[in-house]
Design a protein around this motif. Structure first.
Motif, PDB file in Angstrom:
ATOM      1  N   GLY A 271      -9.304   2.445   0.768  1.00  0.00           N
ATOM      2  CA  GLY A 271      -9.177   3.895   0.550  1.00  0.00           C
ATOM      3  C   GLY A 271      -8.487   3.806  -1.221  1.00  0.00           C
ATOM      4  N   CYS A 272      -8.340   2.822  -1.664  1.00  0.00           N
ATOM      5  CA  CYS A 272      -7.134   3.252  -2.898  1.00  0.00           C
ATOM      6  C   CYS A 272      -8.232   3.276  -3.774  1.00  0.00           C
ATOM      7  N   ASN A 273      -7.362   4.194  -5.087  1.00  0.00           N
ATOM      8  CA  ASN A 273      -7.924   4.100  -6.617  1.00  0.00           C
ATOM      9  C   ASN A 273      -7.709   3.297  -7.136  1.00  0.00           C
TER      10      ASN A 273
ATOM     11  N   GLY B  36      -2.344   8.317  -7.274  1.00  0.00           N
ATOM     12  CA  GLY B  36      -3.318   8.520  -5.083  1.00  0.00           C
ATOM     13  C   GLY B  36      -3.171   7.153  -4.852  1.00  0.00           C
ATOM     14  N   LYS B  37      -4.064   6.815  -3.949  1.00  0.00           N
ATOM     15  CA  LYS B  37      -3.871   5.599  -3.111  1.00  0.00           C
ATOM     16  C   LYS B  37      -3.703   4.653  -3.924  1.00  0.00           C
ATOM     17  N   SER B  38      -2.805   3.679  -3.919  1.00  0.00           N
ATOM     18  CA  SER B  38      -2.973   2.636  -4.779  1.00  0.00           C
ATOM     19  C   SER B  38      -1.677   1.690  -3.853  1.00  0.00           C
TER      20      SER B  38
ATOM     21  N   PHE C 168       0.966  -1.500   0.071  1.00  0.00           N
ATOM     22  CA  PHE C 168       0.161  -0.217  -0.544  1.00  0.00           C
ATOM     23  C   PHE C 168       0.449   1.821  -0.043  1.00  0.00           C
ATOM     24  N   CYS C 169       0.395   2.111  -0.436  1.00  0.00           N
ATOM     25  CA  CYS C 169       1.289   3.230  -0.831  1.00  0.00           C
ATOM     26  C   CYS C 169       0.427   4.694  -1.803  1.00  0.00           C
TER      27      CYS C 169
END
Length: 141
Positions: free
Chosen positions: A106-108, A71-73, A64-65
């Motif tokens: 919340g990952c895009n 964005g959040k990925s 996760f980063c």
């Protein structure tokens, strides 16, 4: 079969070492893999698994980063299902479960690398809606 999808706790990461060993065709020793997974516990890493009873038969590591361009990925790593459990839609079910899980975090986007010569995985990921964005370069130092 009664497959279950779940996140493996950091204390249980050693359970996936045999699968990652298989995935890498025994090119990295079991001891080195155990050591590396022990380090990964503290590096924004989580591990999704497929189990039958308590036996792990599939794995997808997740890094996760936040990426400047997306964005959040999450980046999937060492995605692997034992060969005797392939071809029955399990991979598709697992990816759907992973998609839901990372969206809830919340990952895009989801990213991954796959080996150039692993043609079956290319077809699978294209069918799952992935697109080729670029090349992955590696330089050992």
């Amino acid at each position: 079969m009664n497959y279950q999808f779940k996140i493996l706790s950091n204390e249980e990461l050693e359970k996936i070492v045999p699968l990652v060993y298989e995935l890498n065709n025994a090119k990295i020793s079991l001891d080195i893999l155990k050591s590396r997974f022990n380090e990964m516990k503290d590096q924004n890493y989580e591990c999704a698994v497929i189990t039958i009873d308590e036996d792990v038969i599939g794995v997808a590591g997740m890094w996760f980063c936040t990426r400047h361009y997306m964005g959040k990925s999450v980046e999937l790593d060492h995605v692997y299902i034992q060969s005797e459990h392939r071809g029955n839609g399990l991979g598709k079910q697992f990816m759907a479960w992973v998609n839901t899980y990372v969206k809830e975090k919340g990952c895009n986007s989801i990213e991954l690398n796959t080996y150039v010569q692993n043609y079956p995985s290319h077809k699978f990921y294209y069918n799952e809606g992935f697109q080729v964005l670029g090349y992955h370069f590696l330089k050992k130092i």
